[in-house]
Scaffold this active site. Structure first.
Site, PDB file in Angstrom:
ATOM      1  N   HIS A  14       0.847  -1.189   0.000  1.00 25.61           N
ATOM      2  CA  HIS A  14       0.000   0.000   0.000  1.00 25.61           C
ATOM      3  C   HIS A  14       0.878   1.232   0.000  1.00 25.61           C
ATOM      4  CE1 HIS A  14      -0.110   1.251   4.507  1.00 25.61           C
ATOM      5  NE2 HIS A  14       0.963   0.522   4.290  1.00 25.61           N
ATOM      6  N   CYS A  33       6.157   6.238   3.666  1.00 26.42           N
ATOM      7  CA  CYS A  33       4.906   5.512   3.393  1.00 26.42           C
ATOM      8  C   CYS A  33       4.133   6.111   2.226  1.00 26.42           C
ATOM      9  CB  CYS A  33       4.025   5.482   4.645  1.00 26.42           C
ATOM     10  SG  CYS A  33       4.758   4.535   5.994  1.00 26.42           S
ATOM     11  N   HIS A  39       4.897   0.238  -0.797  1.00 28.23           N
ATOM     12  CA  HIS A  39       5.716  -0.509   0.159  1.00 28.23           C
ATOM     13  C   HIS A  39       4.819  -1.581   0.757  1.00 28.23           C
ATOM     14  CE1 HIS A  39       3.698   2.269   2.913  1.00 28.23           C
ATOM     15  NE2 HIS A  39       3.959   1.404   3.887  1.00 28.23           N
ATOM     16  N   HIS A  41       3.907  -4.846   3.818  1.00 31.31           N
ATOM     17  CA  HIS A  41       3.956  -5.306   5.208  1.00 31.31           C
ATOM     18  C   HIS A  41       3.583  -6.777   5.277  1.00 31.31           C
ATOM     19  CE1 HIS A  41       4.312  -1.260   6.866  1.00 31.31           C
ATOM     20  NE2 HIS A  41       3.362  -0.886   6.028  1.00 31.31           N
ATOM     21  N   ASP A  79      -4.462 -10.845   0.722  1.00 25.35           N
ATOM     22  CA  ASP A  79      -3.129 -11.449   0.644  1.00 25.35           C
ATOM     23  C   ASP A  79      -2.496 -11.253  -0.730  1.00 25.35           C
ATOM     24  OD1 ASP A  79      -0.942 -12.817   1.745  1.00 25.35           O
ATOM     25  OD2 ASP A  79      -1.647 -14.732   0.932  1.00 25.35           O
ATOM     26  N   HIS A  80      -1.281 -10.715  -0.716  1.00 27.47           N
ATOM     27  CA  HIS A  80      -0.503 -10.430  -1.917  1.00 27.47           C
ATOM     28  C   HIS A  80      -1.244  -9.494  -2.869  1.00 27.47           C
ATOM     29  CE1 HIS A  80       1.816 -13.784  -0.312  1.00 27.47           C
ATOM     30  NE2 HIS A  80       2.829 -13.229  -0.960  1.00 27.47           N
ATOM     31  N   GLU A 125       0.754  -4.167  11.893  1.00 34.56           N
ATOM     32  CA  GLU A 125       1.408  -3.749  10.653  1.00 34.56           C
ATOM     33  C   GLU A 125       2.890  -4.138  10.693  1.00 34.56           C
ATOM     34  OE1 GLU A 125       0.733   0.157   8.318  1.00 34.56           O
ATOM     35  OE2 GLU A 125       2.424   0.533   9.658  1.00 34.56           O
TER      36      GLU A 125
END
Length: 135
Positions: A14, A33, A39, A41, A79-80, A125
């Protein structure tokens, strides 16, 4: 009242960026960010439900069903993925961890059976930063 927690994991990218601000203001407020190239997490998600154990099973809710619900309504959506672009329930929102926790709540709460309540979404996070949302 018994509280039951299921822990899940997902990876997602995100960026924090307010489209109403200049790039300079976004960088000033969000720092790295706001990177235009995103980037990511490795999120840890704690879903806590609550209710009274069923007298026939002793369960607040069958954990296999809870796991399936979380995977279907949340993990498969996140996810991903790119949270800003790929996740319908995050469209039009700043993709902060706070807003993500609220979005996850809204995805899960309506799908729990009668007598089972969502108590808390805890979303890590990083190992040192997490939010909790209680609806």
């Amino acid at each position: 009242m018994v509280y039951l927690t299921r822990i899940e994991h997902f990876n997602a990218a995100h960026k924090l960026f307010n489209p109403n601000w200049s790039e300079e203001q976004n960088e000033q407020v969000f720092g790295k960010c706001a990177n235009k190239n995103w980037h990511g997490h490795n999120y840890e998600l704690y879903i806590t439900i609550k209710g009274d154990p069923d007298p026939d099973t002793g369960f607040v809710y069958d954990v296999k069903k809870l796991s399936e619900l979380i995977k279907e309504r949340v993990i498969e959506q996140l996810d991903h993925r790119n949270l800003n672009e790929d996740v319908d329930f995050m469209k039009g929102k700043l993709c902060s961890t706070e807003n993500l926790a609220i979005g996850i709540w809204k995805e899960l709460a309506p799908h729990l059976p009668q007598g089972v309540l969502l108590h808390c979404i805890k979303l890590y996070e990083t190992p040192r930063i997490y939010v909790e949302y209680f609806g």
